[in-house]
Each structure stands twice: as structure tokens, then as C-alpha cells.
Design a protein around this motif. Sequence first.
Motif, mmCIF file in Angstrom:
data_model
loop_
_atom_site.group_PDB
_atom_site.id
_atom_site.type_symbol
_atom_site.label_atom_id
_atom_site.label_comp_id
_atom_site.label_asym_id
_atom_site.label_seq_id
_atom_site.Cartn_x
_atom_site.Cartn_y
_atom_site.Cartn_z
ATOM 1 N N ARG A 1 0.334 6.534 7.294
ATOM 2 C CA ARG A 1 -0.404 6.270 6.068
ATOM 3 C C ARG A 1 0.544 6.228 4.873
ATOM 4 N NH1 ARG A 1 -5.665 6.097 6.055
ATOM 5 N NH2 ARG A 1 -5.721 6.421 3.794
ATOM 6 N N LEU A 2 0.189 5.378 3.911
ATOM 7 C CA LEU A 2 0.920 5.306 2.654
ATOM 8 C C LEU A 2 0.102 5.985 1.563
ATOM 9 C CD1 LEU A 2 2.051 1.561 2.745
ATOM 10 C CD2 LEU A 2 3.503 3.565 3.127
ATOM 11 N N PHE A 3 0.763 6.825 0.770
ATOM 12 C CA PHE A 3 0.110 7.504 -0.341
ATOM 13 C C PHE A 3 0.816 7.101 -1.634
ATOM 14 C CE2 PHE A 3 -0.681 10.042 3.399
ATOM 15 C CZ PHE A 3 -2.032 10.360 3.281
ATOM 16 N N ALA B 1 8.266 0.539 -1.691
ATOM 17 C CA ALA B 1 8.025 0.041 -3.044
ATOM 18 C C ALA B 1 7.461 -1.365 -2.985
ATOM 19 C CB ALA B 1 9.311 0.060 -3.862
ATOM 20 N N SER B 2 6.704 -1.719 -4.017
ATOM 21 C CA SER B 2 6.166 -3.071 -4.147
ATOM 22 C C SER B 2 6.209 -3.472 -5.610
ATOM 23 C CB SER B 2 4.721 -3.138 -3.624
ATOM 24 O OG SER B 2 3.884 -2.256 -4.357
ATOM 25 N N CYS B 3 6.254 -4.783 -5.851
ATOM 26 C CA CYS B 3 6.208 -5.276 -7.224
ATOM 27 C C CYS B 3 5.283 -6.473 -7.274
ATOM 28 C CB CYS B 3 7.600 -5.607 -7.743
ATOM 29 S SG CYS B 3 8.481 -6.887 -6.811
ATOM 30 N N SER B 4 4.821 -6.790 -8.478
ATOM 31 C CA SER B 4 3.681 -7.702 -8.566
ATOM 32 C C SER B 4 3.717 -8.598 -9.793
ATOM 33 C CB SER B 4 2.401 -6.855 -8.585
ATOM 34 O OG SER B 4 1.256 -7.611 -8.910
ATOM 35 N N PHE B 5 2.895 -9.632 -9.712
ATOM 36 C CA PHE B 5 2.635 -10.502 -10.856
ATOM 37 C C PHE B 5 2.021 -9.718 -12.014
ATOM 38 C CE2 PHE B 5 -0.176 -13.465 -13.155
ATOM 39 C CZ PHE B 5 0.741 -14.431 -13.522
ATOM 40 N N ASP B 6 1.412 -8.555 -11.725
ATOM 41 C CA ASP B 6 0.766 -7.763 -12.781
ATOM 42 C C ASP B 6 1.760 -6.972 -13.633
ATOM 43 O OD1 ASP B 6 1.511 -5.511 -11.325
ATOM 44 O OD2 ASP B 6 -0.524 -4.936 -10.761
ATOM 45 N N LYS B 7 3.084 -7.244 -13.468
ATOM 46 C CA LYS B 7 4.166 -6.671 -14.270
ATOM 47 C C LYS B 7 4.521 -5.234 -13.885
ATOM 48 C CE LYS B 7 2.559 -9.373 -18.271
ATOM 49 N NZ LYS B 7 2.174 -9.322 -19.703
ATOM 50 N N SER B 8 3.946 -4.742 -12.800
ATOM 51 C CA SER B 8 4.187 -3.348 -12.429
ATOM 52 C C SER B 8 4.962 -3.226 -11.128
ATOM 53 C CB SER B 8 2.861 -2.587 -12.309
ATOM 54 O OG SER B 8 2.171 -2.948 -11.123
ATOM 55 N N VAL B 9 5.492 -2.016 -10.919
ATOM 56 C CA VAL B 9 6.182 -1.627 -9.698
ATOM 57 C C VAL B 9 5.468 -0.382 -9.179
ATOM 58 C CG1 VAL B 9 8.392 -0.920 -8.692
ATOM 59 C CG2 VAL B 9 8.353 -2.482 -10.662
ATOM 60 N N ALA B 10 5.224 -0.321 -7.882
ATOM 61 C CA ALA B 10 4.543 0.843 -7.303
ATOM 62 C C ALA B 10 5.393 1.430 -6.182
ATOM 63 C CB ALA B 10 3.161 0.460 -6.765
ATOM 64 N N THR B 11 5.351 2.741 -6.054
ATOM 65 C CA THR B 11 6.000 3.412 -4.925
ATOM 66 C C THR B 11 4.978 4.229 -4.151
ATOM 67 O OG1 THR B 11 6.672 5.295 -6.319
ATOM 68 C CG2 THR B 11 8.284 3.517 -5.988
ATOM 69 N N PHE B 12 5.178 4.252 -2.845
ATOM 70 C CA PHE B 12 4.315 4.990 -1.934
ATOM 71 C C PHE B 12 5.188 5.889 -1.068
ATOM 72 C CE2 PHE B 12 2.037 1.254 -3.093
ATOM 73 C CZ PHE B 12 0.687 1.545 -3.026
ATOM 74 N N THR B 13 4.659 7.028 -0.678
ATOM 75 C CA THR B 13 5.326 7.865 0.313
ATOM 76 C C THR B 13 4.648 7.638 1.656
ATOM 77 O OG1 THR B 13 3.900 9.743 -0.255
ATOM 78 C CG2 THR B 13 6.071 9.605 -1.333
ATOM 79 N N LEU B 14 5.432 7.713 2.713
ATOM 80 C CA LEU B 14 4.921 7.500 4.065
ATOM 81 C C LEU B 14 4.725 8.845 4.750
ATOM 82 C CD1 LEU B 14 4.327 5.503 6.444
ATOM 83 C CD2 LEU B 14 6.744 5.778 7.070
ATOM 84 N N ALA C 1 8.910 -6.465 5.549
ATOM 85 C CA ALA C 1 10.016 -5.500 5.583
ATOM 86 C C ALA C 1 9.781 -4.474 6.688
ATOM 87 C CB ALA C 1 10.158 -4.780 4.241
ATOM 88 N N TRP C 2 10.665 -4.474 7.679
ATOM 89 C CA TRP C 2 10.615 -3.437 8.709
ATOM 90 C C TRP C 2 11.104 -2.109 8.139
ATOM 91 C CZ3 TRP C 2 8.180 -3.639 13.170
ATOM 92 C CH2 TRP C 2 8.044 -4.837 13.864
ATOM 93 N N HIS C 3 10.499 -1.032 8.606
ATOM 94 C CA HIS C 3 10.941 0.324 8.271
ATOM 95 C C HIS C 3 12.354 0.540 8.816
ATOM 96 C CE1 HIS C 3 11.086 4.747 8.507
ATOM 97 N NE2 HIS C 3 10.155 4.739 7.562
ATOM 98 N N PRO C 4 13.226 1.270 8.100
ATOM 99 C CA PRO C 4 14.623 1.434 8.542
ATOM 100 C C PRO C 4 14.827 2.345 9.744
ATOM 101 C CG PRO C 4 14.227 2.713 6.563
ATOM 102 C CD PRO C 4 12.994 1.890 6.776
#
Length: 325
Positions: free
Chosen positions: A64-66, A47-60, A290-293
Amino acid sequence: MTYWNNFDVDAAKLKEYFHSHKTVKEFQAHSSKVHSVGWSCDGRRLASCSFDKSVATFTLDKDRLFKENTYKGHNGSVDQLCWHKSNPDLLSTASGDKSVKIWDVRHQKCSNTILTKGENINITWSPDGNTIAVGNKEDLITFIDVRTLLPFNEVQFNFEVNEMTWNNSSDLFFLTNGLGYVYVLSFPDLNQRHIVKAHPGTCICIEFAPSGRYFAVGSADASVSLWDLKNLACIQTYNRLDWPVRAISFSHDGKLLASGSEDLYVDIADVTTGEKITDIPIEAATFTVAWHPKEYLLAFACDDKDQFDRKRDSGNLKLFGISSD
């Protein structure tokens, strides 16, 4: 040194591994600066969050991230995020709009919004999953009971409060401050247990190793210190960076420590010796790593500008540790 009996670290093998796994891939995430990145506890999502007021999630998927979803609902910059420590479907975010949101990524929706008193800049979730702590620009920390979704305590500090975290058993609460100290409070009563003078400069970030036996502190003095929890003794320092250390992360096995700053590389150190294992050349300051778990994959974001419009933030995520074959 007896601290390292259980680590069995082979720095030469790690250097060899990253010699052939040094590729960085970049992925579009947001339309403005990325403030925070984090992996779900099972490592399936970033997951990532931003100054643009949004939160995004990606699958690994392999290397590659999608993009899975973009979540909108905050009315201000989203400054930090954290996942539930054992439920891979729950994500929380802290925003300047004076709210905390909990997102259910399985159902792709905001499940709860908790209003707070100030513009929030940092957030952490207790390892037992019962409490979220959120800090605001006025150095007020609010503790939220996740079971009732209500704040149950607030602490106003008279000094600059930066990052905060719990130990692995959720009975001690740690925070870093602008005077170079780490404060240790008992939890949930929040009585002061210890004050540790960790650095001559501002203590910015703090993170526990996966084992829970050690924690690291990044400072404005451009160094990182490693502390033994039982004795609150400094057992290692890392001093290669020249600028304030803004973000740190332990690898899943506790063998590596990544540090990000305004230096034009991310430093990756051998936790036991402080020796450099590798570094990641970059073109702008790094404020989140952030390292992958479960794997040697490092997600991070820089203060990059768009390659076609140098006045606009790129909003990209980066993934390091990919095979160059």
C-alpha cells in the motif's frame, strides 16, 4: 547468446509469480494528469508530479502507498521528476515555469530552486550525484552542478531532443531524438562520441539496465530495442505494442522490461528473449512506468478520467504486482 551468461532467467517461474501477483491498486495523488512517477533509491518512497503544478510523495508499506506530503511551489505544470541515485531524501523536478527544484523529502521542503531559460519538459540526475541535466521545449539542455547549484553548460540542439540519461559511470551522456537516433556524448566535455540509428521512427525514451551493461530505447514505431553498451549493438527487440512507446523501465534485477504506450495494456517482457511474461490491462494511455528498486512492484499512471466526471483527469497512481490472495 553470450550476453545473458549472468542473467539465469526462468521465464516460467516469472509467469507463475505474476499469475498470483496480478492485482493493481489505485491511489489518489493529484487533481490533474500525472506526468511522471519514480521511486527513491531505497524504495521507501514513491514520488509523482502533475499538470496541477504539484509534487506528491508516498511511503510504501507492504503493498500500500500512504501519502506523505504534497509539495507546492512550481507555477507551471511539473513534467518530469528524478531522484538522487544514492541519497533517498533528494528529489528534483522540471517544470514549465522555467525552473528546476530540489526537494528535501526528509525535511519536507524545497531546498533549492534553479532558474532556467525555457519551459522544461525532462530531467535526469547523474549516477555520481553531481549533475542534473534538464531539457526544455526548445531543445536546449542545461547542465547544473549540484554542488554549486549553478548551470555550468548549455547545449542547443537543432533537432527534437526527447529523453536523456547517463551511463552508470557518469562519463557518457545519452539522448534520444526525433529522427530515430541516439546520440552519445562524452561527459563532462560533451564531445560527440557516437550517433546510433536506433529506430526508423522517433526515439522517445531511454533507460539503462541496473547492471549498466545494456540500455533500452522506446520509439514511435511502437517497438523497444535493447542495446549492448560496449559494442553499441542491438541485441533484442520487443514488438507487441501497436502505438508509440512512451515509457520504459527495467526491474531491479534487470530481468523484466515494462513498456507503456497508448495501447490498453502495459507490456512486461522477458529482457533476454523478448517473450511476454505478463501484461497489465488498463483503460487509457500510459506515459510513465517505474519498477521498484528492490521488488517486483510496478508504479505507473494513465491518462484516466474521473469516474464521476469524464471531463476531469483522475490524477491517480497505480501499483501492480500485488498478491491476489
